[in-house]
Write a protein that holds these residues in place. Structure first.
Motif: not given
Length: 266
Positions: A46, A86-87, A53, A95, A98-99, A49-50
């Motif tokens: 997560g 959150q992720k 982003e 998840l 998204d990553w 990923a964040w």
């Protein structure tokens, strides 16, 4: 652009290797605790990923990134953990998807940054090559946490030269964040790459020297292993002091790992 393409290719490969490590996990395994206090495997992915982003946003829409920074800094001491939490609450399959989207978007964005343009960031602005190098370093380090949680030993590659390079370049930063004065004398670093070649930084006649396997050096500067658990020869009082505070990642001083904790996933 050849430099950017090369580092982005290494970042893509490093991310893909970590993807291979987690893609076959069941939902329960994503909740395994990693060596980072309070962080599971889901938190580690997560976080990547964040950050990917946000880095892609910085490279493509600086105004939107500035707004995102303002929001994050409403919780300056906790926004990284909050974003990871959150992720981590997202179902693992989503998840991971998204990553994959985030890191692909980042790679595409970095290749499009014109030469000479600096990308805004939470610290000083960076070139596209520097951003890719920083993301590679973080991906490698968080991937090591995941591997430790799973009891897996990864085979190092020469991609870690980017991690070692940041570790060398951030010597003075480590002193500053620990409220210490950086030494005036440059250090000498002599590191043996996974391929067997010798990587060096610094003057030949330096009296402060760090030498040994590049893998061990990278584990030191990312604070994934305690210096006492590493096969590094450290010569000179200043070099030994630095080895106790070395930090390749941004932010306040890290807490590091206790001696003897290498490879522990809880």
């Amino acid at each position: 652009m050849a430099l950017v393409d090369g580092v982005v290719a290494d970042l893509t490969a490093e991310s893909g290797e970590l993807d291979d490590l987690v893609s076959g996990l069941d939902d329960g395994e994503w909740t395994r605790v990693t060596p980072a206090p309070g962080w599971t495997i889901a938190h580690q992915i997560g976080h990547l990923a964040w950050t990917d982003e946000v880095a892609a946003l910085a490279a493509t829409d600086p105004d939107a990134f500035t707004a995102a920074v303002a929001t994050a800094l409403e919780n300056p001491a906790g926004f990284v953990d909050a974003a990871a939490e959150q992720k981590a609450s997202v179902p693992p399959a989503q998840l991971l998807a998204d990553w994959r989207v985030a890191r692909t978007a980042l790679a595409d964005a970095l290749r499009q940054v014109p030469d000479g343009v600096k990308i805004p960031w939470f610290g000083p602005p960076m070139s596209a090559a520097s951003m890719a190098t920083a993301r590679l370093m973080e991906t490698w380090a968080h991937g090591l946490d995941v591997a430790d949680a799973l009891g897996v030993t990864r085979t190092p590659t020469n991609r870690i030269k980017a991690v070692a390079h940041i570790g060398v370049r951030t010597r003075d930063f480590a002193y500053v964040v620990n409220e210490k004065t950086p030494p005036a004398e440059p250090f000498r670093y002599e590191l043996t790459a996974p391929s067997g070649e010798l990587w060096t930084w610094g003057p030949d006649d330096a009296t402060q020297i760090v030498r040994g396997p590049a893998l061990d050096f990278c584990e030191l500067v990312t604070q994934r292993r305690h210096v006492d658990d590493l096969d590094l020869e450290i010569i000179g009082d200043q070099a030994r002091e630095w080895a106790g505070i070395a930090q390749a990642f941004a932010g306040p001083p890290g807490s590091g790992r206790e001696a003897g904790a290498a490879g522990k996933g809880n």
